[in-house]
Design a protein around this motif. Structure first.
Motif, PDB file in Angstrom:
ATOM      1  N   SER A 152       0.694  -1.471   0.647  1.00  0.00           N
ATOM      2  CA  SER A 152       0.128   0.305   0.151  1.00  0.00           C
ATOM      3  C   SER A 152       0.566   1.884   0.013  1.00  0.00           C
ATOM      4  N   GLY A 153       1.995   0.932   0.398  1.00  0.00           N
ATOM      5  CA  GLY A 153       2.987   2.161   0.141  1.00  0.00           C
ATOM      6  C   GLY A 153       2.977   2.846  -0.982  1.00  0.00           C
ATOM      7  N   GLY A 154       3.202   2.157  -2.300  1.00  0.00           N
ATOM      8  CA  GLY A 154       3.726   2.394  -3.400  1.00  0.00           C
ATOM      9  C   GLY A 154       5.036   2.854  -3.565  1.00  0.00           C
ATOM     10  N   PHE A 155       4.757   4.307  -4.338  1.00  0.00           N
ATOM     11  CA  PHE A 155       6.205   4.724  -4.723  1.00  0.00           C
ATOM     12  C   PHE A 155       6.581   6.053  -3.722  1.00  0.00           C
ATOM     13  N   THR A 165       8.548  -3.248  15.932  1.00  0.00           N
ATOM     14  CA  THR A 165       9.907  -3.796  16.374  1.00  0.00           C
ATOM     15  C   THR A 165      10.360  -4.888  15.294  1.00  0.00           C
ATOM     16  N   ASP A 166       9.994  -6.098  15.223  1.00  0.00           N
ATOM     17  CA  ASP A 166      10.056  -6.983  13.951  1.00  0.00           C
ATOM     18  C   ASP A 166       9.640  -6.509  12.584  1.00  0.00           C
ATOM     19  N   PHE A 167       8.400  -5.738  13.098  1.00  0.00           N
ATOM     20  CA  PHE A 167       7.568  -5.376  11.326  1.00  0.00           C
ATOM     21  C   PHE A 167       7.686  -3.987  10.885  1.00  0.00           C
ATOM     22  N   ILE A 168       9.690  -3.348  11.087  1.00  0.00           N
ATOM     23  CA  ILE A 168       9.532  -2.025  11.299  1.00  0.00           C
ATOM     24  C   ILE A 168       9.709  -1.874  10.643  1.00  0.00           C
ATOM     25  N   PHE A 169      10.375  -2.512   8.676  1.00  0.00           N
ATOM     26  CA  PHE A 169      10.478  -2.693   7.775  1.00  0.00           C
ATOM     27  C   PHE A 169       9.455  -2.291   7.119  1.00  0.00           C
ATOM     28  N   SER A 170       8.086  -2.865   7.336  1.00  0.00           N
ATOM     29  CA  SER A 170       6.475  -2.758   7.339  1.00  0.00           C
ATOM     30  C   SER A 170       6.390  -1.539   6.543  1.00  0.00           C
ATOM     31  N   VAL A 171       6.487  -0.728   8.194  1.00  0.00           N
ATOM     32  CA  VAL A 171       6.166   0.669   8.548  1.00  0.00           C
ATOM     33  C   VAL A 171       7.061   1.947   6.705  1.00  0.00           C
ATOM     34  N   ILE A 172       8.424   1.253   7.057  1.00  0.00           N
ATOM     35  CA  ILE A 172       9.359   2.229   6.379  1.00  0.00           C
ATOM     36  C   ILE A 172       8.357   1.794   5.070  1.00  0.00           C
ATOM     37  N   GLY A 173       7.894   1.006   4.783  1.00  0.00           N
ATOM     38  CA  GLY A 173       7.191   0.838   2.779  1.00  0.00           C
ATOM     39  C   GLY A 173       6.202   1.503   2.719  1.00  0.00           C
ATOM     40  N   GLU A 174       5.478   0.993   3.739  1.00  0.00           N
ATOM     41  CA  GLU A 174       3.932   1.943   3.727  1.00  0.00           C
ATOM     42  C   GLU A 174       4.072   3.637   3.969  1.00  0.00           C
ATOM     43  N   GLU A 175       4.728   4.272   4.504  1.00  0.00           N
ATOM     44  CA  GLU A 175       4.434   5.372   5.227  1.00  0.00           C
ATOM     45  C   GLU A 175       6.226   6.328   4.130  1.00  0.00           C
ATOM     46  N   LEU A 176       6.771   6.017   4.168  1.00  0.00           N
ATOM     47  CA  LEU A 176       8.092   6.322   2.726  1.00  0.00           C
ATOM     48  C   LEU A 176       8.587   6.085   1.179  1.00  0.00           C
ATOM     49  N   GLY A 177       7.754   4.897   1.427  1.00  0.00           N
ATOM     50  CA  GLY A 177       7.413   4.286  -0.217  1.00  0.00           C
ATOM     51  C   GLY A 177       8.450   3.129  -0.543  1.00  0.00           C
TER      52      GLY A 177
END
Length: 372
Positions: A240-243, A264-276
């Motif tokens: 859902s983060g897109g480009f 913690t474990d899934f912080i990279f998922s937050v990076i992908g969603e919010e920073l794309g």
């Protein structure tokens, strides 16, 4: 004058990379946890991580002035301290999420298994530096001292249970043995043996939740509301983060708590969603710089001990980055391995900063310093 000469010789690329990862970590942890208002304060996670980041930078900076080669005489004591800490965890540790891995110290929790990684890198570096000078590791017999050294700490961590850190130990050992001339035929034979005994490991060693994590790697829908839930929500978040991303503090999966363990474990998922895609690639580029500098410091070290220390740190970081990012993308099993410098956790952050300080220490002394 000597202080100025020290700081002029440090690896500025490594220092700036670590600082960049630390700052991004604080931003993402703040975004992932600011809506979690409960018994803790709104920015409690951010404040604790910030304290450990500041304190860790100070400790790592101070450690530069201590010649890393002096660690050689402290290695027996470090090994004993490591075993004692792991035994304390086993018999008097704090439990969370079905595992007993922490020691409670006031408002903070200490995770000895994180510091065990660095301690075992130091211990293994001394052992391998001696074996390397005697012709390397070409036979099974030559690997017996290595197995004996790693057995007790790995077993104590595995029974916590902490399969992820046990695998980190294996990656550290392999990486350090590789540059010591490990016979790759032994690796092939070991892999064949692992395939043969895997059914025994599956039925008699792995816990039920560990088996399920392996199964959901191939099909997350086999347990969509249990072990597969983390992976499914993580892939949705990144997709859902897109480009360009949804924006900091704007990620729906993270802000609405659909994504578990988002700090913690899934912080990279937050990076992908919010920073794309752009933000994720930038973070991966910083990790590339981190690993590149660790590898170059290993190659340029003036002694075998320093080279092996840097190689051990490189192997540890590479494995953790690969597994954690792969876990969030659904191409690696969920193992609970944190993302270096990024995932929330004071013990892991402090240990990684000590590793960065040790790398700068090795880089600083790659040639003999002359003081005024």
């Amino acid at each position: 004058m000597n202080l100025i000469r020290y700081w002029r010789r440090i690896d500025s690329t490594l220092l700036l990379t670590v600082l960049g990862l630390g700052i991004i970590s604080l931003m993402i942890i703040s975004s992932a946890t600011h809506a979690n208002i409960g018994h803790t304060g709104q920015y409690d996670f951010l404040m604790k991580q910030g304290i450990f980041l500041a304190g860790g930078l100070v400790i790592a900076g101070a450690s530069i002035y201590f010649d890393y080669r002096k660690l050689l005489k402290f290695i027996p004591a470090l090994f004993v301290i490591n075993l004692v800490m792991l035994l304390v965890v086993k018999f008097a540790g704090a439990s969370a999420l079905g595992a007993q891995r922490w020691i409670q110290i006031g408002p903070f929790t200490l995770q000895p298994s994180e510091f065990a990684k660095l301690i075992m890198i130091i211990c293994l570096a001394r052992l391998l530096s001696r074996g390397r000078d005697k012709g390397g590791y070409r036979t099974w017999k030559s690997l017996i001292p290595v197995a004996a050294l790693m057995f007790a700490p790995t077993l104590l961590i595995f029974i916590q249970p902490d399969l992820g850190t046990s695998l980190v130990f294996a990656s550290i050992t392999f990486g350090m043995l590789y540059i010591c001339g490990l016979n790759m035929k032994l690796v092939r034979h070991a892999l064949i043996a692992l395939v043969v005994v895997f059914p025994l490991i599956w039925f008699f060693v792995l816990h039920s939740y560990q088996k399920m994590r392996i199964l959901v790697l191939f099909n997350p829908s086999v347990d969509p509301y249990g072990s597969g839930y983390h992976v499914i929500q993580s892939k949705i978040s990144i997709g859902s983060g897109g480009f360009l991303g949804q924006g900091l503090f704007e990620g729906t999966q993270s802000q609405l708590n659909f994504l578990p363990e988002n700090h913690t474990d899934f912080i990279f998922s937050v990076i992908g969603e919010e920073l794309g895609f752009i933000g994720a690639v930038f973070v991966l580029f910083l990790y590339f710089l981190l690993l590149y500098r660790a590898l170059m410091i290993s190659r340029s070290s003036g002694d075998t001990f320093g080279s092996l220390l840097a190689c051990g740190i490189f192997s540890m970081w590479l494995f953790q980055i690969f597994i954690n990012v792969g876990m969030t993308l659904g191409i690696m099993p969920v193992t609970g391995i944190p993302l270096p410098f990024m995932s929330y956790g004071g013990s892991a952050l402090l240990m990684n900063l000590l590793c960065a300080g040790l790398l700068m220490n090795i880089y600083l002394r790659r040639k003999k310093l002359m003081f005024d």
